[in-house]
Design a protein around this motif. Structure first.
Motif, PDB file in Angstrom:
ATOM      1  N   SER A  41      15.429  45.381 -22.397  1.00 32.28           N
ATOM      2  CA  SER A  41      16.262  44.410 -23.095  1.00 32.28           C
ATOM      3  C   SER A  41      16.619  44.900 -24.490  1.00 32.28           C
ATOM      4  O   SER A  41      17.767  44.785 -24.938  1.00 32.28           O
ATOM      5  CB  SER A  41      15.550  43.063 -23.183  1.00 32.28           C
ATOM      6  OG  SER A  41      16.333  42.127 -23.887  1.00 32.28           O
ATOM      7  N   ALA A  42      15.626  45.444 -25.207  1.00 36.64           N
ATOM      8  CA  ALA A  42      15.878  45.952 -26.564  1.00 36.64           C
ATOM      9  C   ALA A  42      16.822  47.149 -26.536  1.00 36.64           C
ATOM     10  O   ALA A  42      17.656  47.314 -27.423  1.00 36.64           O
ATOM     11  CB  ALA A  42      14.565  46.322 -27.244  1.00 36.64           C
TER      12      ALA A  42
ATOM     13  N   ALA B 122      13.162  51.466 -29.328  1.00 33.81           N
ATOM     14  CA  ALA B 122      13.185  50.008 -29.151  1.00 33.81           C
ATOM     15  C   ALA B 122      12.212  49.552 -28.078  1.00 33.81           C
ATOM     16  O   ALA B 122      11.692  48.437 -28.131  1.00 33.81           O
ATOM     17  CB  ALA B 122      14.601  49.546 -28.813  1.00 33.81           C
TER      18      ALA B 122
ATOM     19  N   GLY C 268      14.562  40.416 -33.415  1.00 35.74           N
ATOM     20  CA  GLY C 268      15.444  39.577 -32.611  1.00 35.74           C
ATOM     21  C   GLY C 268      15.215  38.099 -32.882  1.00 35.74           C
ATOM     22  O   GLY C 268      16.176  37.319 -32.987  1.00 35.74           O
TER      23      GLY C 268
ATOM     24  N   ALA D 173      17.261  38.638 -29.420  1.00 36.88           N
ATOM     25  CA  ALA D 173      18.332  39.453 -30.010  1.00 36.88           C
ATOM     26  C   ALA D 173      19.579  39.406 -29.142  1.00 36.88           C
ATOM     27  O   ALA D 173      20.709  39.365 -29.655  1.00 36.88           O
ATOM     28  CB  ALA D 173      17.857  40.897 -30.170  1.00 36.88           C
TER      29      ALA D 173
ATOM     30  N   ALA E 250      11.444  45.397 -32.525  1.00 38.51           N
ATOM     31  CA  ALA E 250      12.650  44.814 -31.940  1.00 38.51           C
ATOM     32  C   ALA E 250      12.467  43.336 -31.590  1.00 38.51           C
ATOM     33  O   ALA E 250      13.374  42.520 -31.825  1.00 38.51           O
ATOM     34  CB  ALA E 250      13.052  45.603 -30.698  1.00 38.51           C
ATOM     35  N   ALA E 251      11.329  42.963 -31.050  1.00 33.40           N
ATOM     36  CA  ALA E 251      11.118  41.570 -30.638  1.00 33.40           C
ATOM     37  C   ALA E 251      11.108  40.638 -31.845  1.00 33.40           C
ATOM     38  O   ALA E 251      11.756  39.577 -31.839  1.00 33.40           O
ATOM     39  CB  ALA E 251       9.821  41.445 -29.855  1.00 33.40           C
TER      40      ALA E 251
ATOM     41  N   LYS F  54      20.577  47.401 -28.407  1.00 32.97           N
ATOM     42  CA  LYS F  54      21.041  48.528 -29.223  1.00 32.97           C
ATOM     43  C   LYS F  54      22.391  49.042 -28.719  1.00 32.97           C
ATOM     44  O   LYS F  54      23.295  49.347 -29.506  1.00 32.97           O
ATOM     45  CB  LYS F  54      19.993  49.639 -29.197  1.00 32.97           C
ATOM     46  CG  LYS F  54      20.447  50.982 -29.783  1.00 32.97           C
ATOM     47  CD  LYS F  54      20.824  50.886 -31.250  1.00 32.97           C
ATOM     48  CE  LYS F  54      21.189  52.277 -31.781  1.00 32.97           C
ATOM     49  NZ  LYS F  54      21.868  52.204 -33.099  1.00 32.97           N
TER      50      LYS F  54
ATOM     51  N   ASP G  26      16.153  37.819 -24.058  1.00 32.65           N
ATOM     52  CA  ASP G  26      15.678  38.305 -25.349  1.00 32.65           C
ATOM     53  C   ASP G  26      16.398  37.580 -26.484  1.00 32.65           C
ATOM     54  O   ASP G  26      17.612  37.331 -26.405  1.00 32.65           O
ATOM     55  CB  ASP G  26      15.943  39.815 -25.414  1.00 32.65           C
ATOM     56  CG  ASP G  26      15.399  40.440 -26.669  1.00 32.65           C
ATOM     57  OD1 ASP G  26      14.214  40.802 -26.665  1.00 32.65           O
ATOM     58  OD2 ASP G  26      16.161  40.578 -27.639  1.00 32.65           O
TER      59      ASP G  26
END
Length: 891
Positions: A341-342, A337, A689, A623, A685-686, A346, A621
């Motif tokens: 933040s990612a 990720a 999200g 997500a 991931a970005a 998770k 973030d």
């Protein structure tokens, strides 16, 4: 074990096998109607045990010949086993010939037919459906396999290990010979004979060795394999870099099959996968699918070492490989990720899944320790407790010894046990021995209670600030509720990662009484007693405790924080998990109060403003925002209640969603516009999200519009559905329409089916979406019943059966739990029907009733009647009988 029997197998009764099988030479004359299997085994007695008969497992196969050193031997059948009394004293060659019928094997265990090809699934006890064998994980042999088949029907012939030889046999037939140099138990055996194509990639690992990677799929699906191949390469690179574990075979193969009971299987060098976890294009797969493929490909590859090179002594030790490998695939996904933040997102997703699936299991009829003490049918113990809770036990070990210490422990584990079948105790001992000066080493016997005691511990925390002495005293107390067979439990070892946060958001330095100086602003407290006190000194302001950061232990925490404290953590906590948790707690407090009748559901301004601040926060973030703004699930809310009224939970949660849709209307519109992703599709991931938050925002906007008679946002959702350039956006828009029961939902559903009628995995989504739509006036349940008659529906395909039946019964409590008992009748009909086709799949779906005794009336009585009806089926499989029997014990 034969179907319908109920033999209880106990861990304490384990004994080593009376014979060892050192090598196996298998020849298959493959045919869907009748496959001939010739097995030649080098067998020797276990010198540590008294002389006794050889007892081989076998199920649904026809025996034709038994030879020992070329001579016929007498045998008998006893309790479903082949028993041979008179055998040579020294090592001998045992030859067995038998046949099996792949086309009749609807259970999908052993050798079976799917889409014109032949495939195997041998874990846990499927090999005995192929040939007679010591089908247990502690019997490890080197396999050589020769496959013979029609070249036109089965142009691709695969088995474990390395390809030794292949060629034509004449008469339109051909052969392939495979050899796996690593000893393995029978559950890791695999073969594939099918008309497939492969994506290939040659790689060179850090060790300088060259390897061939192959992903096999049916013709027409090759373009959907790029992500699976990339995930496999990333897994190989990661495992060698993180743990020093290299790929050990000349080639590594993945094969996708449409009929598969599970997600995938780690057969040595020949992983067989459900198509769901291999096939993906932006047009057909969502961001969740892409993440799932990466995770499952990683999981099965990591088994190459944690499960294959070192395996389980017996099936009670299943978490030795599964809990450890889930931990490894979670760490892999977090590392992939990228950003902190990612990684946190998770972790939140994993914990949310644990709470929604494993916590109810701990509280239900099938509650069992991570290392069970007994079972009737081992297939029933491929559970969230063994997998996800087992992973949390491994994660606690890493927390107690540190990341580098854990890597040292893994290295020692392989130095000691490579090539062996061992126990959970052996693994824990290796981690502790590699880190002798840690709490894990000091408390190891007590720590291992996580393996032997069932249930979810309760952790109670209370803090007291004393301004004159500038001290803050934290009390931690653990309790454990009774579980089946375990009325009383000893204290666990619970690592509590924590910090103290000032009202202004400052992270306070942590100095315990007796220490010379602060030790940072985050630390791990180790609670190994029923209760303990921790006094922090030099605390100038009253702090808010931030406990169980990163969810450092699988417990239920009662920290007795007030709303003001939770609002502080939601706004300021540097730990992303606890920040998310604070938001969930604030929502849950209000939901539970309304469900319990303590207060009407009216969202207060501080709560709404806090959520608005999260939604509009410039640094958080996307997500994370989506996770925080998503309300706790109906299932998780039910777990907070001693008496569960599913309809009341559903009604209150839907009412809160609608209130949030209205209160934050302008904010949802802003978030939707701000989180559009430009350019080509990427599952990073970005981007994922942003799509998740945009889809949540659109769903809330449609919900509010539908309630207010406004057609603007449903119209925009329908247009987005039509114009979407990827499945995530298309399905998100369709979900917004169906969840709000918009008039545009029906034409959108019809259009979706027409677009993807030839894409099986997408049609699974179509069924699942309709089965999980929030209930309204009984319409969703009625539609699900009608969908049983749809020409695209089939009970024989596990993915399709799960997409409708599991989706409704397990994932849509508001539609399933009906006051007229129709949901329970639907469930019982399907379990009885499925049991005669695929007992393993039926048993999984039967688990929906694990917590029936907690239901309020009239649900409880109606559920009891449905359970009794299933139990009355005279030829019920052992798989389902164990589940139903355990559930009825709660009556």
């Amino acid at each position: 074990m034969r179907e319908g029997t109920a033999t209880l197998i106990r861990r304490e009764d384990y004994t080593a096998p009376a014979f060892w099988i050192r090598s196996v030479d298998l020849t298959f004359e493959l045919d869907p109607v009748k496959t001939l299997v010739i097995s030649r085994m080098q067998v020797e007695r276990n010198a540590d045990l008294p002389v006794q008969a050889l007892r081989l497992h076998g199920d649904d196969i026809v025996l034709t010949r038994v030879l020992a050193n070329g001579e016929s031997v007498s045998f008998r059948h006893e309790d479903g086993m082949l028993v041979i009394d008179s055998l040579p004293e020294g090592p001998f060659l045992l030859e067995i010939r038998n046949t099996c019928s792949p086309e009749k094997n609807t259970a999908l265990s052993g050798l079976y037919q799917s889409g014109g090809g032949l495939f195997t699934q041998c874990e846990a006890e499927g090999f005995r459906r192929i040939t007679y064998f010591l089908d247990r994980p502690d019997v490890m042999a080197v396999y050589t396999v020769t496959l013979r088949a029609s070249k036109a029907a089965y142009p691709v012939l695969l088995s474990n290990g390395n390809l030794v030889e292949q060629g034509d046999l004449g008469n339109g037939r051909h052969f392939a010979k495979w050899h796996d140099p690593f000893p393995k138990p029978s559950y890791l055996f695999a073969l594939v004979a099918a008309d497939l194509v492969a994506r290939e990639q040659h790689i060179r690992t850090r060790s300088g060795k060259d390897h061939l990677l192959q992903v096999y799929v049916r013709r027409g699906d090759l373009e959907k394999t790029e992500h699976a191949m990339n995930s496999l390469i990333a897994s190989i690179v990661w495992d060698e870099a993180r743990f020093g574990l290299p790929l050990d075979l000349e080639r590594f193969m993945i094969v996708a099959v449409g009929d598969f009971n599970m997600g995938a299987m780690e057969n040595k060098g020949l992983n067989i996968f459900n198509t769901k976890f291999v096939l993906a294009t932006p047009a057909t797969a969502t961001d969740v699918d892409y993440a799932g493929i990466e995770s499952v490909v990683g999981h099965e590859y990591f088994h190459n070492w944690t499960g294959n090179r070192i395996t389980c002594r017996d099936w009670f030790q299943l978490s030795l490989k599964e809990g450890l490998t889930v931990f490894r695939d979670q760490e892999f996904s977090m590392d992939m990720a990228g950003s902190a933040s990612a990684r946190a997102v998770k972790r939140i997703e994993d914990v949310r899944q644990l709470r929604q699936v494993q916590f109810p299991e701990d509280a239900g009829s099938m509650a069992h320790p991570v290392r069970p003490d007994s079972y009737v049918e081992i297939n029933n113990f491929y559970t969230a407790t063994v997998y996800e809770k087992g992973s949390e036990v491994v994660r606690m070990m890493q927390t107690l010894v540190g990341r580098e210490g854990f890597a040292r422990g893994i290295t020692l584990y392989f130095e000691r046990h490579d090539g062996q079948a061992v126990t959970c105790d052996d693994f824990a001992q290796a981690i502790a021995d590699a880190n002798p000066d840690t709490a894990l080493a000091r408390l190891l016997p007590q720590f291992k209670r996580w393996y032997s005691q069932a249930g979810t511990p309760r952790l109670s925390a209370r803090g007291r600030f004393d301004a004159p002495t500038r001290t803050y005293t934290l009390s931690l107390e653990q309790t454990a509720l009774p579980s089946p067979g375990q009325p009383e439990k000893a204290p666990f070892v619970i690592p509590v990662a924590m910090g103290l946060v000032g009202r202004d958001g400052a992270a306070l330095p942590l100095q315990l009484e007796g220490e010379d100086a602060p030790v940072g602003n985050e630390r791990v407290l180790v609670l190994d007693e029923a209760r303990n006190f921790y006094t922090f000194v030099n605390i100038d302001v009253e702090p808010v405790p931030s406990l169980l950061r990163g969810f450092s232990a699988p417990v239920v925490l009662a920290d007795h924080l007030a709303d003001a404290d939770l609002l502080t953590l939601l706004q300021h906590d540097p730990d992303a998990f606890n920040r998310w948790e604070a938001g969930q707690r604030l929502a849950m407090n209000r939901l539970l109060a309304a469900i319990g009748g303590e207060a009407p559901l009216a969202l207060d301004t501080p709560f709404v403003d806090a959520l608005r601040n999260v939604l509009r926060h410039p640094e958080l973030d996307a997500a994370f925002k989506e996770l925080t703004l998503t309300l706790p699930s109906e299932t998780y809310l039910a777990e907070q209640l001693s008496v569960v009224d599913p309809q009341k939970i559903h009604t209150v949660r839907e009412a809160m969603k609608l209130q949030l849709a209205r209160e934050l209307r302008d904010d949802w519109a802003w978030a939707f516009e701000q989180n559009q992703v430009a350019g080509g599709y990427s599952p990073d991931a970005a981007s994922a999200g942003k799509r998740a938050l945009a889809n949540l925002s659109l769903s809330m906007l449609c919900l509010g519009s539908a309630a207010d008679g406004d057609t603007v946002w449903p119209g925009r959702a329908f247009q987005r559905f039509k114009d979407a350039g990827n499945m995530t956006d298309r399905l998100g828009a369709l979900t917004a329409l169906t969840a709000s029961h918009s008039e545009l939902a029906e034409p959108a559903l019809q259009r979706f089916h027409a677009l993807f009628k030839d894409e099986a995995l997408v049609i699974d989504k179509w069924f699942a979406l309709q089965a999980t739509t929030p209930e309204k006036d009984g319409r969703v349940f009625a539609r699900a019943k009608q969908l049983l008659k749809h020409p695209d529906f089939s009970l024989r395909n596990p993915n399709r059966a799960r997409s409708l039946i599991s989706a409704l019964c397990m994932s849509n409590p508001g539609a399933f739990h009906r006051t007229d008992a129709a949901g329970y009748v639907f469930w019982a009909d399907r379990i009885i029907e499925l049991d005669s086709i695929n007992p393993q799949l039926a048993a999984r779906m039967a688990r929906v009733m694990d917590r029936w005794s907690a239901l309020a009336e009239p649900y409880r009585s109606a559920a009891h009647v449905a359970l009794q009806r299933v139990a009355a089926k005279p030829d019920l499989s052992s798989d389902v009988r164990e589940i139903i029997g355990r559930a009825l014990e709660q009556a």
